[in-house]
Design a protein around this motif. Structure first.
Motif, PDB file in Angstrom:
ATOM      1  N   SER A  39       4.251   0.498   2.402  1.00  0.00           N
ATOM      2  CA  SER A  39       4.136   1.951   2.330  1.00  0.00           C
ATOM      3  C   SER A  39       5.196   2.588   1.441  1.00  0.00           C
ATOM      4  CB  SER A  39       4.246   2.560   3.734  1.00  0.00           C
ATOM      5  OG  SER A  39       5.488   2.223   4.323  1.00  0.00           O
ATOM      6  N   ASP A  40       6.230   1.837   1.068  1.00  0.00           N
ATOM      7  CA  ASP A  40       7.279   2.469   0.249  1.00  0.00           C
ATOM      8  C   ASP A  40       6.978   2.341  -1.244  1.00  0.00           C
ATOM      9  OD1 ASP A  40       7.634  -0.241   0.235  1.00  0.00           O
ATOM     10  OD2 ASP A  40       9.805  -0.201   0.532  1.00  0.00           O
ATOM     11  N   LYS A  53       6.370  -2.897   6.176  1.00  0.00           N
ATOM     12  CA  LYS A  53       6.132  -1.734   5.321  1.00  0.00           C
ATOM     13  C   LYS A  53       7.016  -1.716   4.082  1.00  0.00           C
ATOM     14  CE  LYS A  53       9.219   0.996   8.257  1.00  0.00           C
ATOM     15  NZ  LYS A  53       9.327   2.208   9.101  1.00  0.00           N
ATOM     16  N   VAL A  79      -3.013   5.848  -1.228  1.00  0.00           N
ATOM     17  CA  VAL A  79      -1.603   6.244  -1.349  1.00  0.00           C
ATOM     18  C   VAL A  79      -1.471   7.547  -2.113  1.00  0.00           C
ATOM     19  CG1 VAL A  79       0.601   5.606  -2.415  1.00  0.00           C
ATOM     20  CG2 VAL A  79      -0.699   3.901  -1.124  1.00  0.00           C
ATOM     21  N   GLN A 116      -2.464  10.445   0.061  1.00  0.00           N
ATOM     22  CA  GLN A 116      -1.403  10.789   1.010  1.00  0.00           C
ATOM     23  C   GLN A 116      -0.261  11.523   0.329  1.00  0.00           C
ATOM     24  OE1 GLN A 116      -0.336   7.063   2.767  1.00  0.00           O
ATOM     25  NE2 GLN A 116      -2.257   6.833   3.905  1.00  0.00           N
ATOM     26  N   ARG A 169      -6.308   0.738  -2.394  1.00  0.00           N
ATOM     27  CA  ARG A 169      -5.027   1.023  -1.757  1.00  0.00           C
ATOM     28  C   ARG A 169      -4.279   2.146  -2.481  1.00  0.00           C
ATOM     29  NH1 ARG A 169      -2.143   2.010   2.478  1.00  0.00           N
ATOM     30  NH2 ARG A 169       0.062   1.449   2.277  1.00  0.00           N
ATOM     31  N   CYS A 187      -0.109  -3.507   3.705  1.00  0.00           N
ATOM     32  CA  CYS A 187       0.880  -3.014   4.654  1.00  0.00           C
ATOM     33  C   CYS A 187       2.002  -2.187   4.025  1.00  0.00           C
ATOM     34  CB  CYS A 187       1.512  -4.193   5.408  1.00  0.00           C
ATOM     35  SG  CYS A 187       0.320  -5.180   6.345  1.00  0.00           S
TER      36      CYS A 187
END
Length: 980
Positions: free
Chosen positions: A557-558, A524, A594, A597, A590, A555
């Motif tokens: 996420s940061d 991540k 993001v 979210q 992607r 993958c």
């Protein structure tokens, strides 16, 4: 032994002559000190005549049976049966305690105090074999102190009678002098060696030990003199044996031996007088008295130079004598002084003296080893110091790493280095990361041994097996011991992959390792994928680079934007149109997910913030209602208060001010506004209305309370020794007593002046006056200390009227790359909980939770790391992290600039303001009429409207200056006046 006694007996005339010389010079005779050479010579000489008889008696006692009447075994009276019974009980208790200590050491062999207790009991019971074994085990694990070594040596000396046993004592002395630099042990060693001069080469051995002792501790300012004197006395004793018999003529060989021995004594005197030692004057006088020839000028010159040096050393020696343990500051000052002088022998000696008293200070060992590594570079000396360092402080991983590097630097055998590494693994480090560091140091050493020009070698296989063992060790041993991963970022596996890719050209193995790294929870993180991408870019191919970036986009996420940008850059340079379209579609999808979210997280955060605002508004409304009720109550009793106007005039106009505008202190105080603080019935004051007194007693009570409270008068001339304390609880029972206990730690408090209202209620601030100015500066360190649930504000006492520009900012307001600013924290988050989150990404130096005046958290925090790299890593991994269902934001600390109005421009007129017209001395009067037509007045400031109705080019919003009004002729004025 008989030869050595005979030798000692001839030494006595010289000793008696020395005492006679001292009496003749007006000096008191020197007595034989405990453990000194004179005392030993005297003891050995006195015991020489009885040695054989004592030895025979001891042999006879050993041969006597236990029940022989002559042995005294059954000669005790029956009346002593009780005392013997008590002795048996005590002996049984000691045996049980010895057994318990031995069992405890079998469980934990590193229990230092347990070793000491066991040795003490065994020595008390006379268990010589067990005592020797216990001391041996302790010496293998720890360096022994001077007292322990001296007790052990004296016990072994008593039991050593044969030459083989003497050799074991010599070996024991050699071990003792290696642990610490102790003058007493060296002196004991030299004295013991004198007993063996009757053997072959005994005299030369004694001289060798004395020379080594002088090299080790001969420069010791306070204790070195004893060794020099002992060495000279030994040589003087030999000189006496070389003297011919009275009345005889010495042979040429005897004359040559006498001259040689005299020269040795002269040399010892001259060497000693060239060194700054205490009691140098007595040594010089003794040399003058002993020498039959005048002292050479060079010796006198060196002596005077040493005296001058001694004066420089005396302040540091006196500081050590007067200081209390551990004397670290005094030793450090002494070390700095010696470092400036630059004499390696003296620097080494002062380090050794400091370590003998502070053997458990890792930083001191580290500085000493660093000096030896960089300056002296003597193999035996360097390795001995490193070995003693890790034996004294085995829990410090840095000392082990430096030891391994020193062994490699001095080309120690590989087997010894590997054995030392195994000892380091069993040393018991206190952090999981320490094991990662020691493994990394050992793997670096193994990597430097490999010749990578060969496809396969024994060293390469050893390196690979060590990498595999390190990964397994950290996974099993460390995680089981600390319940956490010592290597969350898999640095060992990363380095292994780099070695395989760059040095072994084995990209297949490197890819397997990186795949294993990603499956351990690192997929991540964008930086991990970029590390893998860079490795593939340098040693792999484009296809694997593309594959790695596609996985990273999916993958991460940061920071997904970063990997998306790298993927698009790769396809822009090397990809086909189809590759570009696939990359664009994947990155857009992607990033859309993001952003969705993040929007949900922002909405949740906004909802929480709105809830907090509503709660704050409710609290504010409750305070307003409470204040209104209090005001209504005061209005009902207002007539009663009018009678007290005369009394209130003594207190000035302070009570008439609004609470929001009231200043800290009285007229000449700090001048800082106490905003959001209710004086009597606010949030931090009394929680409910007081019960009304009887009208007849109310006036009397108010006047009495005002008379009992002294008026606070501040002397501005004492501002330098005074601090201003505010934001204290209004309900503090006795502010003077409470604050005196708090501030007495900073220095002697002269006076504490709390400020009270007319009713006698504490107003939450006061002045604290000290006796000394340094105490006031130290008191500023108590700023923000929590007192009764509120952060106490401590600031310098400065008159704002005289210093209007004075500001006190406790924290930095500029960019700090090693510090993070965290927002969005839950209000229930504690400092310990935040530290647990942050310490996984680096060494946290400090954490500060931002609070309001009441000490309640605001959901903000500042986290300080050791360096910029750790802070940057923490930003990458912590930004967007969820803490107790709150998504936090993390950034490098960079507070916005404070808006300070430019006072030089404050007095200037605005370029858009109409200049003031002057109508006489007082200007235009209120009753004067303006003769300017209104229409003309409106045109002087034209306003244009946009199509949407918003004002455009207004002077208040436009950055361009307004156009000057067009000059009008008389005809224009006439047309304007004729308009309807």
């Amino acid at each position: 032994m008989e030869d050595s006694y005979a030798f000692v007996l001839v030494c006595l005339p010289w000793k008696i002559r020395r005492q006679r010389y001292r009496r003749r010079a007006g000096q008191p005779p020197r007595l034989a000190k405990r453990g000194g050479l004179r005392g030993e010579l005297h003891k050995m000489a006195a015991a020489g005549a009885e040695a054989a008889v004592v030895a025979e008696e001891e042999d006879e006692k050993k041969r006597l049976p236990e029940d022989d009447p002559e042995s005294g075994g059954d000669s005790d009276d029956e009346g002593d049966s009780d005392s013997s019974g008590d002795g048996e009980d005590e002996e049984k208790e000691n045996e049980a305690e010895i057994q318990r200590l031995e069992e405890q050491l079998s469980i934990n062999a590193f229990d230092y105090n347990c070793h000491l207790d066991l040795i003490k009991l065994l020595r008390q019971e006379g268990e010589l074999i067990k005592l020797r074994r216990a001391r041996q085990k302790m010496s293998e694990l720890f360096p022994l102190t001077e007292e322990i070594w001296l007790d052990w040596l004296k016990d072994e000396i008593k039991m050593a009678s044969e030459s083989s046993e003497r050799e074991k004592v010599y070996e024991l002395f050699e071990r003792a002098v290696k642990d610490y630099i102790c003058p007493e042990i060296w002196l004991e060693y030299a004295q013991y060696s004198i007993g063996g001069i009757g053997q072959e080469g005994g005299i030369e051995k004694v001289r060798s030990i004395f020379e080594r002792a002088l090299t080790a501790v001969g420069l010791h300012v306070t204790k070195g003199t004893a060794l020099w004197e002992a060495y000279r006395e030994f040589e003087n004793a030999i000189l006496e044996t070389a003297q011919p018999a009275p009345g005889s003529v010495p042979s040429p060989e005897q004359q040559q031996m006498l001259c040689s021995q005299l020269e040795k004594i002269h040399t010892l005197f001259r060497r000693q007088l060239g060194i700054p030692l205490l009691d140098m004057e007595a040594s010089y006088a003794e040399y003058e008295e002993w020498s039959e020839e005048p002292i050479p000028e060079t010796v006198i010159k060196n002596y005077k130079k040493a005296l001058q040096q001694l004066e420089k050393y005396k302040p540091y020696e006196e500081a050590l004598l007067s200081a209390e343990t551990p004397k670290l500051a005094e030793y450090q000052a002494y070390i700095d002084f010696e470092m400036k002088a630059g004499d390696p022998a003296r620097i080494q000696l002062i380090y050794e003296r400091a370590l003998a008293e502070n053997c458990l200070v890792p930083d001191l060992w580290a500085r000493y080893n660093q000096y030896l590594d960089r300056q002296l570079k003597v193999k035996e000396l360097v390795l001995s110091a490193h070995d003693r360092a890790v034996r004294n402080c085995p829990w410090t991983v840095g000392l082990w790493i430096r030891y391994l590097l020193a062994m490699e630097r001095h080309r120690v055998d590989h087997g010894i280095i590997s054995e030392m590494f195994e000892k380091a693994l069993n040393a018991g480090f206190i952090q999981a990361t320490d094991y990662v560091e020691i493994w990394q140091a050992y793997l670096d050493y193994l990597r430097r041994r490999v010749d990578f020009t060969q496809d396969s070698s024994k060293e390469l296989e050893e390196l690979r097996s060590a990498f595999a063992r390190a990964v397994e060790y950290l996974k099993q041993e460390v995680e089981e011991r600390f319940s956490e991963s010592g290597d969350p970022s898999c640095t060992i596996m990363q380095n292994w992959a780099r070695v395989e890719a760059r040095l072994c050209n084995n990209m297949q193995k490197a890819r397997e390792l990186w795949d294993n790294i990603m499956t351990k929870g690192n997929a991540k993180y964008a930086n991990m994928w970029l590390e893998y991408y860079n490795l593939e870019r340098a040693h792999g191919d484009t296809q694997h680079c593309r594959k790695a970036l596609h996985r990273a986009v999916q993958c991460t996420s940061d920071y997904p934007e970063h990997v998306c940008e790298v993927l698009l850059t790769l396809e822009r340079i090397e990809g086909t149109l189809e590759d570009w379209d696939a990359a664009v579609q994947k990155t857009e999808n992607r990033l859309a997910r993001v952003n969705e979210q993040r929007a949900k997280a922002a909405e949740k955060e906004a909802a929480l913030a709105k809830q907090e605002e509503e709660k704050a508004e409710q609290r504010k409304q409750a305070r307003a209602e409470k204040k209104a009720s209090k005001k209504a109550k005061k209005n009902r009793t207002g007539d009663k208060r009018k009678a007290d106007d005369d009394d209130e005039s003594e207190w000035g106009q302070e009570e008439g001010e609004q609470p929001s505008k009231r200043h800290k202190g009285d007229g000449d105080g700090d001048g800082v506004l106490l905003e959001d603080m209710e004086v009597e019935t606010g949030l931090f004051g009394r929680s409910g209305p007081e019960k009304p007194d009887h009208p007849a007693n109310q006036k009397e009570k108010a006047s009495t309370s005002r008379k009992d409270i002294p008026k606070v008068l501040h002397d501005s001339s004492k501002d330098n020794v005074t601090v201003f304390v505010s934001n204290l609880s209004y309900n503090m029972a006795d502010p003077e007593v409470k604050l005196k206990e708090l501030f007495e730690s900073c220095g002697e408090v002269a006076e504490i002046r709390p400020v009270f209202s007319n009713k006698g209620a504490f107003r939450g601030y006061c002045y604290v006056e000290f006796k000394e100015e340094k105490s006031a500066h130290q008191a500023l360190g108590l700023d923000r200390k929590v007192v009764e649930g509120r952060p106490m504000f401590v600031s310098p006492c400065v008159d704002k009227n005289k210093n209007p520009n004075f500001k006190v900012f406790r924290y930095s307001t500029t960019l700090e790359k090693h510090k993070l600013f965290i927002s969005g924290l839950p209000f229930s988050c504690t400092k310990e909980e935040l530290e647990d989150v942050c310490k996984a990404h680096g060494n946290v130096k400090d954490i500060r939770l931002v609070t309001n005046r009441a000490g309640k958290p605001k959901g903000l925090a500042y986290v300080e790391y050791e360096n910029e790299a750790q802070a940057s890593q923490a930003v990458l991994k912590m930004d967007g992290l969820t803490v107790k269902e709150h998504v936090i934001k993390v950034a490098i600390s960079n507070p916005p600039l404070r808006k300070v109005p430019d006072k030089t421009e404050a007095g200037k007129a605005s370029p858009f303001a109409v200049p003031r017209q002057v109508y006489g001395a007082r200007g235009k009067g209120r009753t004067q009429l303006s003769m300017m037509p209104r229409a003309l007045q409106r045109q002087s400031n034209p306003v244009a409207k946009a199509e949407n109705g918003m004002v455009q080019n207004s002077p208040a919003t436009s950055s361009e200056p307004p156009e000057e009004p067009k000059k009008m002729s008389n005809a224009d004025f006439a047309k304007m006046l004729l308009k309807k």
